[in-house]
Motif scaffolding. Structure first.
Motif, short mmCIF file in Angstrom:
data_model
loop_
_atom_site.label_atom_id
_atom_site.label_comp_id
_atom_site.label_asym_id
_atom_site.label_seq_id
_atom_site.Cartn_x
_atom_site.Cartn_y
_atom_site.Cartn_z
N GLY A 92 -1.85 -5.61 -4.74
CA GLY A 92 -2.82 -6.54 -5.32
C GLY A 92 -2.87 -7.90 -4.68
N LEU A 93 -1.98 -8.19 -3.72
CA LEU A 93 -2.03 -9.49 -3.07
C LEU A 93 -3.31 -9.61 -2.24
N PRO A 94 -4.03 -10.71 -2.34
CA PRO A 94 -5.30 -10.83 -1.62
C PRO A 94 -5.09 -10.82 -0.11
N GLY A 95 -5.99 -10.13 0.58
CA GLY A 95 -5.98 -10.14 2.03
C GLY A 95 -5.03 -9.16 2.69
N LEU A 96 -4.19 -8.48 1.91
CA LEU A 96 -3.18 -7.59 2.48
C LEU A 96 -3.50 -6.13 2.20
N THR A 97 -3.37 -5.30 3.24
CA THR A 97 -3.53 -3.86 3.10
C THR A 97 -2.27 -3.18 3.62
N MET A 98 -1.75 -2.25 2.84
CA MET A 98 -0.54 -1.53 3.23
C MET A 98 -0.87 -0.49 4.30
N PRO A 99 0.14 0.03 5.01
CA PRO A 99 -0.12 1.00 6.08
C PRO A 99 -0.81 2.26 5.56
N THR A 100 -1.70 2.78 6.38
CA THR A 100 -2.32 4.07 6.10
C THR A 100 -1.35 5.18 6.50
N VAL A 101 -1.19 6.17 5.64
CA VAL A 101 -0.36 7.33 5.96
C VAL A 101 -1.24 8.57 5.86
N GLY A 102 -1.31 9.34 6.94
CA GLY A 102 -2.15 10.52 6.95
C GLY A 102 -1.72 11.54 5.91
N ASP A 103 -2.67 12.29 5.38
CA ASP A 103 -2.38 13.31 4.37
C ASP A 103 -1.34 14.30 4.90
N GLY A 104 -0.30 14.51 4.11
CA GLY A 104 0.73 15.47 4.48
C GLY A 104 1.71 14.97 5.52
N ASN A 105 1.59 13.69 5.91
CA ASN A 105 2.47 13.14 6.94
C ASN A 105 3.68 12.42 6.33
N ARG A 106 4.72 12.33 7.10
CA ARG A 106 5.93 11.62 6.69
C ARG A 106 6.15 10.45 7.64
N HIS A 107 5.84 9.26 7.17
CA HIS A 107 6.00 8.02 7.91
C HIS A 107 7.47 7.58 7.77
N VAL A 108 8.09 7.17 8.89
CA VAL A 108 9.52 6.83 8.83
C VAL A 108 9.79 5.35 9.05
N TYR A 109 8.74 4.54 9.20
CA TYR A 109 8.83 3.08 9.12
C TYR A 109 9.87 2.45 10.04
N TYR A 110 9.63 2.57 11.33
CA TYR A 110 10.39 1.74 12.27
C TYR A 110 10.11 0.27 11.96
N ALA A 111 8.87 -0.02 11.66
CA ALA A 111 8.45 -1.34 11.17
C ALA A 111 7.43 -1.12 10.07
N HIS A 112 7.29 -2.10 9.19
CA HIS A 112 6.30 -2.05 8.13
C HIS A 112 5.10 -2.84 8.63
N ALA A 113 4.00 -2.16 8.88
CA ALA A 113 2.82 -2.77 9.50
C ALA A 113 1.76 -3.04 8.44
N LEU A 114 1.42 -4.29 8.24
CA LEU A 114 0.44 -4.71 7.24
C LEU A 114 -0.80 -5.24 7.94
N THR A 115 -1.94 -5.02 7.31
CA THR A 115 -3.19 -5.58 7.82
C THR A 115 -3.58 -6.77 6.94
N TYR A 116 -3.83 -7.89 7.59
CA TYR A 116 -4.14 -9.14 6.90
C TYR A 116 -5.54 -9.61 7.29
N GLU A 117 -6.38 -9.85 6.30
CA GLU A 117 -7.74 -10.30 6.56
C GLU A 117 -7.88 -11.76 6.14
N ALA A 118 -7.93 -12.63 7.14
CA ALA A 118 -8.04 -14.06 6.86
C ALA A 118 -9.36 -14.40 6.17
#
Length: 442
Positions: A290-316
């Protein structure tokens, strides 16, 4: 007076975050056992019983192959070496093109350059940051020989359409899994989806041996060719009866017995370490929802993301606060991490500069002074590496992407609460930051 640490307030956290340590007693015991054996390496660069290495190397390769369900696993001294060997084994050479990602460590691209092939940059998907299959399709030419797919930040690329294109055009697909061990795509292990997979065991990866890497494949011919390139191919191909001499110029890409012994222990603990990351990301994302401007990483259906880094999308555009100012304010609220104190808080804007903007590509000079491979007489194509070549990548890097590592084990919920508190504190101060940005003309 401002409450933000950036402007003199008290930061959310001053205590260092805990270090990410994956080396334990079992690893030390393995090292001692190898040292006491007196056999630190057992390779011979000749047609010999030890051409494939010593007992620890062979045990590690068997353990990795079993863990991944791969027919073959070949250890190397780095993932960079593994990528070089994989490209060489694929038969890539002068005049060929290799489709690559612009958003990755440079070795994912220079692996093509080493064999005097020309990298062609496809753009990334804005949600996953991995290669966009449609952008790949648009870059395929009669000169295309291979595709190097990078599973970035721990996220699997969309492999099914990529493999369909590869089959249609008779292309070799190499998976760069350096940041993606134990990840799965639709239930299948990365590194076994393409023709060759390459993993990293560098010190800051999920599991490590200090330096090292592994190449996986289900193709016995590719496995042999990787093994030959790893260990002085030209010295042994005659005695081994190898008929295809393309790229059979070898290197010393060999892993030692100590690293292999550590690797056997690391393979066992890897899945648990990955699950800890996944748990921490789930908890942190629930705190940031719910934080404004922030989107969490997209994870494809049925995929297992292992998060070497946590990648966020920020819209100024949604906050009115430039990304760089937002990140600067976040960093001021947080502490560094043990063993990496000199880096400050492990959070930043963007990832790596799009590779085609680096001097090698801007000047189109790599080997010698003749412009090879870009001006190689065997190359009949024409490449440009102008800004704007991959607009999605450029927007992510220069405008929207935020990456951090503050979710790795042994981060506790209390540690993650501090990370989340910093985000919320800075978000609550958006009006103040907007004013500061306006005053500075940012």
């Amino acid at each position: 007076m401002s409450n933000l640490a950036l402007y003199g307030g008290k930061p959310v956290r001053e205590k260092l975050f805990p270090a990410y340590k994956v080396i334990g007693k079992e690893d030390r015991d393995a090292v001692i056992r190898v040292v006491e054996s007196g056999i630190l390496s057992r390779y011979i660069g000749a047609h010999h019983a030890d051409f494939m290495g010593g007992p620890e190397v062979r045990a590690f390769e068997a353990a990795w192959a079993e863990a991944y369900g791969a027919d073959h696993a070949i250890s190397v001294n780095s993932a960079t070496s593994g990528l070089f060997a994989a490209v060489g084994a694929s038969g890539v050479g002068p005049g060929d093109e290799v489709i690559v990602s612009p958003y990755t460590m440079t070795a994912s691209v220079t692996a093509a350059v080493v064999f005097n092939a020309v990298p062609v940059f496809a753009d990334i998907d804005p949600g996953t940051f991995c290669l966009d299959p449609e952008s790949i399709r648009a870059r395929i030419t009669p000169r295309t020989k291979a595709i190097i797919v990078v599973h970035l930040f721990g996220q699997p690329a969309d492999m099914d359409p990529i493999m369909e294109m590869a089959a249609e055009h008779n292309l070799v697909v190499i998976e760069d899994c350096a940041q993606c061990p134990f990840a799965t795509y639709k239930g299948r292990a990365v590194g076994t989806l393409g023709h060759i997979g390459v993993f990293s065991l560098n010190y800051h990866k999920h599991i490590h041996t200090g330096e090292g890497g592994v190449v996986t494949t289900n193709d016995p011919d590719l496995a042999e060719r990787v093994s030959l390139i790893r260990n002085h191919a030209e010295a042994v191909v005659g005695r081994r009866g190898v008929g295809n001499l393309i790229n059979m110029v070898g290197f010393n890409f060999r892993m030692g017995e100590i690293e292999a012994a550590i690797g056997c222990r690391q393979v066992i603990k890897g899945p648990e370490l990955v699950e800890a990351r996944r748990h921490n990301v789930g908890y942190l994302e629930s705190c940031l929802a719910g934080l404004p401007g922030l989107t969490m990483p997209t994870v494809g259906d049925g995929n297992r993301h292992v998060y070497y880094a946590h990648a966020l999308t920020y819209e100024a555009a949604e906050t009115g606060v430039p990304r760089e100012l937002f990140v600067e304010a976040l960093r001021a609220e947080l502490a560094a991490t043990e063993l990496r104190e000199g880096e400050g808080p492990l959070i930043g804007a963007g990832y790596v500069r799009p590779i085609y903007l680096e001097p090698m590509f801007q000047e189109q000079t790599a080997f010698g002074d003749k412009g090879c491979p870009f001006a190689c007489p065997h190359y009949e194509g024409e490449v440009k590496f102008d800004k704007g070549t991959c607009p999605v990548t450029e927007r992510a890097h220069f405008e929207t992407l935020i990456t951090h590592e503050l979710m790795r084990p042994p981060m506790s919920h209390a540690d993650l609460d501090d990370v989340a508190a910093a985000f919320h504190k800075v978000a609550e101060a958006f009006p103040e930051l907007r004013q500061k940005a306006e005053e500075s003309g940012a």
